[in-house]
Design an enzyme around this catalytic site. Structure first.
Site, short mmCIF file in Angstrom:
data_model
loop_
_atom_site.label_atom_id
_atom_site.label_comp_id
_atom_site.label_asym_id
_atom_site.label_seq_id
_atom_site.Cartn_x
_atom_site.Cartn_y
_atom_site.Cartn_z
N LYS A 13 0.83 -1.21 0.00
CA LYS A 13 0.00 0.00 0.00
C LYS A 13 0.86 1.26 0.00
CE LYS A 13 -2.21 -0.73 3.85
NZ LYS A 13 -1.57 -1.95 4.32
N ARG A 88 -8.46 1.68 9.88
CA ARG A 88 -8.11 0.28 10.10
C ARG A 88 -9.15 -0.41 10.98
NH1 ARG A 88 -2.21 0.84 9.25
NH2 ARG A 88 -1.19 -1.16 9.43
N ARG A 123 12.03 -6.30 3.65
CA ARG A 123 11.82 -4.85 3.74
C ARG A 123 12.93 -4.15 4.54
NH1 ARG A 123 5.54 -3.31 4.28
NH2 ARG A 123 5.89 -3.46 6.52
N ARG A 156 12.39 -2.56 10.06
CA ARG A 156 11.39 -2.10 11.04
C ARG A 156 11.22 -3.15 12.12
NH1 ARG A 156 6.20 -0.17 7.63
NH2 ARG A 156 5.18 -1.12 9.42
N ARG A 167 0.27 -8.89 13.28
CA ARG A 167 -0.33 -7.82 12.46
C ARG A 167 -1.32 -8.41 11.46
NH1 ARG A 167 4.72 -4.96 10.12
NH2 ARG A 167 3.29 -3.44 9.24
P1 AMP Z 1 1.75 0.60 8.79
O1 AMP Z 1 3.00 1.33 8.43
O2 AMP Z 1 0.54 1.17 8.10
O3 AMP Z 1 1.87 -0.88 8.60
O4 AMP Z 1 1.50 0.86 10.35
C1 AMP Z 1 2.45 0.45 11.32
C2 AMP Z 1 1.80 0.36 12.69
O5 AMP Z 1 1.28 1.63 13.07
C3 AMP Z 1 0.62 -0.59 12.80
O6 AMP Z 1 1.01 -1.94 13.02
C4 AMP Z 1 -0.12 -0.02 14.01
O7 AMP Z 1 0.55 -0.35 15.22
C5 AMP Z 1 0.06 1.47 13.79
N1 AMP Z 1 -1.02 2.06 12.97
C6 AMP Z 1 -0.89 2.64 11.74
N2 AMP Z 1 -2.07 3.07 11.28
C7 AMP Z 1 -2.98 2.76 12.24
C8 AMP Z 1 -4.38 2.91 12.35
N3 AMP Z 1 -5.10 3.50 11.38
N4 AMP Z 1 -4.98 2.45 13.47
C9 AMP Z 1 -4.29 1.89 14.47
N5 AMP Z 1 -2.96 1.69 14.43
C10 AMP Z 1 -2.30 2.12 13.32
#
Ligand code: AMP
Length: 212
Positions: A13, A88, A123, A156, A167
């Site tokens: 994404k 989310r 990654r 990460r 996740r």
């Molecule tokens: P991402 O980079 O989008 O995979 O987000 C990394 C982490 O940030 C996720 O595993 C969550 O811990 C947190 N996170 C990001 N976006 C959200 C969201 N919309 N709601 C809750 N937690 C989020």
């Protein structure tokens, strides 16, 4: 255009959102990126969010809703935006709606859990400037070093295998139901993940009806 990208963590994404943002000349808003920056800068939000990010759990809805409320009123959002990683949960989706935000299109990138696990292990990111890489599909020019600023690349913390599995579980439980929600609200386009970034971009452009 207000576009939501849906898909499992690691579905691509973020990468596709950046490509689309350039093509459509609208910003990408990534809550994951905003939260990682907050953690790095040790802001109050970052201090609160850190343990959730490290464990692969969702940050509480009220924190995310606060971030989005602030970000979406900035000047660069006037002509639309791409939401990457938000909403989310159903609560977040309802909060957007309650805030009068009408989403034009949602697009889900479909990919199997096993592909995610294989892919996430490659990654890398630059801890200095935030540029992202993948050891196979988007390697830096010099192995392990950021093309942009020369900093040593890192993995990460939440890309560790056990965290990725968590996740994915959270994604299936909390986020996947949003596909039905958006199907009932606006159009929901679905594309299958392709072997390369370029091919995935191509199927996304086709689905959205835009030219490369
Ligand atoms: P991402 O980079 O989008 O995979 O987000 C990394 C982490 O940030 C996720 O595993 C969550 O811990 C947190 N996170 C990001 N976006 C959200 C969201 N919309 N709601 C809750 N937690 C989020």
């Amino acid at each position: 255009m207000k576009l939501i990208l849906l898909g499992a963590p690691g579905a691509g994404k973020g990468t596709q959102a950046e490509i689309l943002a350039k093509r459509l000349a609208i910003p990408t808003i990534s809550t994951g990126q905003i939260l990682r920056a907050a953690v790095k800068n040790e802001t109050p939000v970052g201090q609160l969010a850190k343990s959730y990010l490290d464990a692969g759990e969702l940050v509480p809805d009220e924190v995310i809703i606060g971030i989005m409320r602030e970000r979406l009123t900035e000047a660069d959002c006037q002509n639309g935006y791409i939401l990457d990683g938000m909403p989310r949960t159903m609560t977040q989706a309802m909060a957007l709606e309650a805030g009068g935000i009408e989403i034009d299109t949602s697009l889900a990138i479909e990919i199997s859990d096993q592909e995610i696990i294989d892919r996430i292990s490659g990654r890398r990111f630059c801890p200095e400037c935030g540029e992202t890489y993948h050891t196979i599909s988007a390697p830096p020019k010099v192995e392990g070093v950021c093309d942009v600023c020369g900093t040593e690349l890192a993995t990460r913390k939440d890309d560790a295998p056990e965290t990725v599995r968590n996740r994915l579980r959270v994604y299936h439980e909390e986020t996947e139901p949003l596909k039905d929600f958006y199907r009932s609200r606006c159009e929901l386009l679905t594309v299958d993940n392709q072997p390369s970034i370029e091919e995935t971009t191509k199927v996304i452009y086709e689905a959205l009806g835009i030219w490369t």
